[in-house]
Design a protein around this motif. Structure first.
Motif, PDB file in Angstrom:
ATOM      1  N   SER A   6       0.998  -1.113   0.495  1.00 33.10           N
ATOM      2  CA  SER A   6      -0.103   0.061   0.511  1.00 33.10           C
ATOM      3  C   SER A   6       0.698   1.098   0.247  1.00 33.10           C
ATOM      4  O   SER A   6       1.596   1.342   1.368  1.00 33.10           O
ATOM      5  N   GLU A   7       0.157   2.110  -0.701  1.00 29.71           N
ATOM      6  CA  GLU A   7       1.418   3.233  -0.834  1.00 29.71           C
ATOM      7  C   GLU A   7       1.065   4.787   0.262  1.00 29.71           C
ATOM      8  O   GLU A   7       2.136   4.586   0.212  1.00 29.71           O
ATOM      9  N   SER A   8      -0.259   4.206   0.568  1.00 23.09           N
ATOM     10  CA  SER A   8      -0.184   5.273   1.827  1.00 23.09           C
ATOM     11  C   SER A   8       0.399   4.965   3.573  1.00 23.09           C
ATOM     12  O   SER A   8       0.747   5.538   4.019  1.00 23.09           O
ATOM     13  N   THR A   9      -0.380   3.100   3.620  1.00 22.58           N
ATOM     14  CA  THR A   9       0.778   2.973   4.809  1.00 22.58           C
ATOM     15  C   THR A   9       2.438   2.192   4.506  1.00 22.58           C
ATOM     16  O   THR A   9       2.247   1.872   5.713  1.00 22.58           O
ATOM     17  N   GLY A  10       2.711   1.828   3.683  1.00 21.33           N
ATOM     18  CA  GLY A  10       3.727   0.926   3.554  1.00 21.33           C
ATOM     19  C   GLY A  10       3.381  -0.411   4.065  1.00 21.33           C
ATOM     20  O   GLY A  10       4.561  -1.051   3.797  1.00 21.33           O
TER      21      GLY A  10
END
Length: 169
Positions: A6-10
């Motif tokens: 996920s790009e937002s949470t990693g």
């Protein structure tokens, strides 16, 4: 094999994330469909007649009456107006094939809302003389209506018409 992150949470997107997303998506779709179906069935049952069997039994009589009406070649003109205070004024001019005014008929009418039969109005026309008949109907909202006009001579129906009318606000 590489993980999808996920790009937002990693954090990695797992099968559980996909499953929960699909369940939520289809849950919303089914919920909205259920609400729309409920209101569609509540506002209109879809029935045009109470009993298709009974309507089918009188169908030959309706055809015969329509043929008799056509043979008379009457000229019946219907006009309808609507006022801001929700009153519909309906006028009929009835003449025979020789342009003689038709008097002595009992005209009745029905304003039917195509989507909600609970809003229908039934009324009787008053004779204004010389083949003219008028009616005022209160509580008629703006919009599209079906106007059914029938005339009886004694206890026999001699005329019937169905017209679509549109009342502006």
């Amino acid at each position: 094999m590489g993980e999808i992150m996920s790009e937002s949470t990693g954090r990695p997107i797992t099968g559980w994330h996909v499953l929960i997303g699909l369940v939520i998506f289809f849950g919303i779709v089914m919920g909205v469909n259920g609400v729309l179906t409920y209101y569609a069935l509540k506002s209109w049952s879809g029935l045009e007649v109470e009993s298709s069997y009974e309507a089918g039994k009188v169908y030959p009589d309706e055809i015969a009456a329509a043929r008799q009406q056509a043979q008379k070649a009457w000229k019946v003109e219907v006009s309808a107006r609507h006022s801001a205070d929700r009153i519909a004024t309906i006028e009929i001019s009835a003449r025979d094939s020789g342009e003689t005014p038709l008097s002595g008929l009992a005209f009745t009418g029905r304003l039917m809302r195509p989507i909600n039969s609970a809003l229908d109005h039934t009324f009787t026309f008053e004779s204004a003389g010389r083949g003219l008949y008028t009616a005022s109907v209160e509580g008629v909202d703006a919009g599209q209506w079906d106007l059914i006009v029938e005339a009886e001579d004694g206890d026999k129906r001699v005329f019937r018409s169905r017209n679509r009318v549109m009342f502006a606000e």
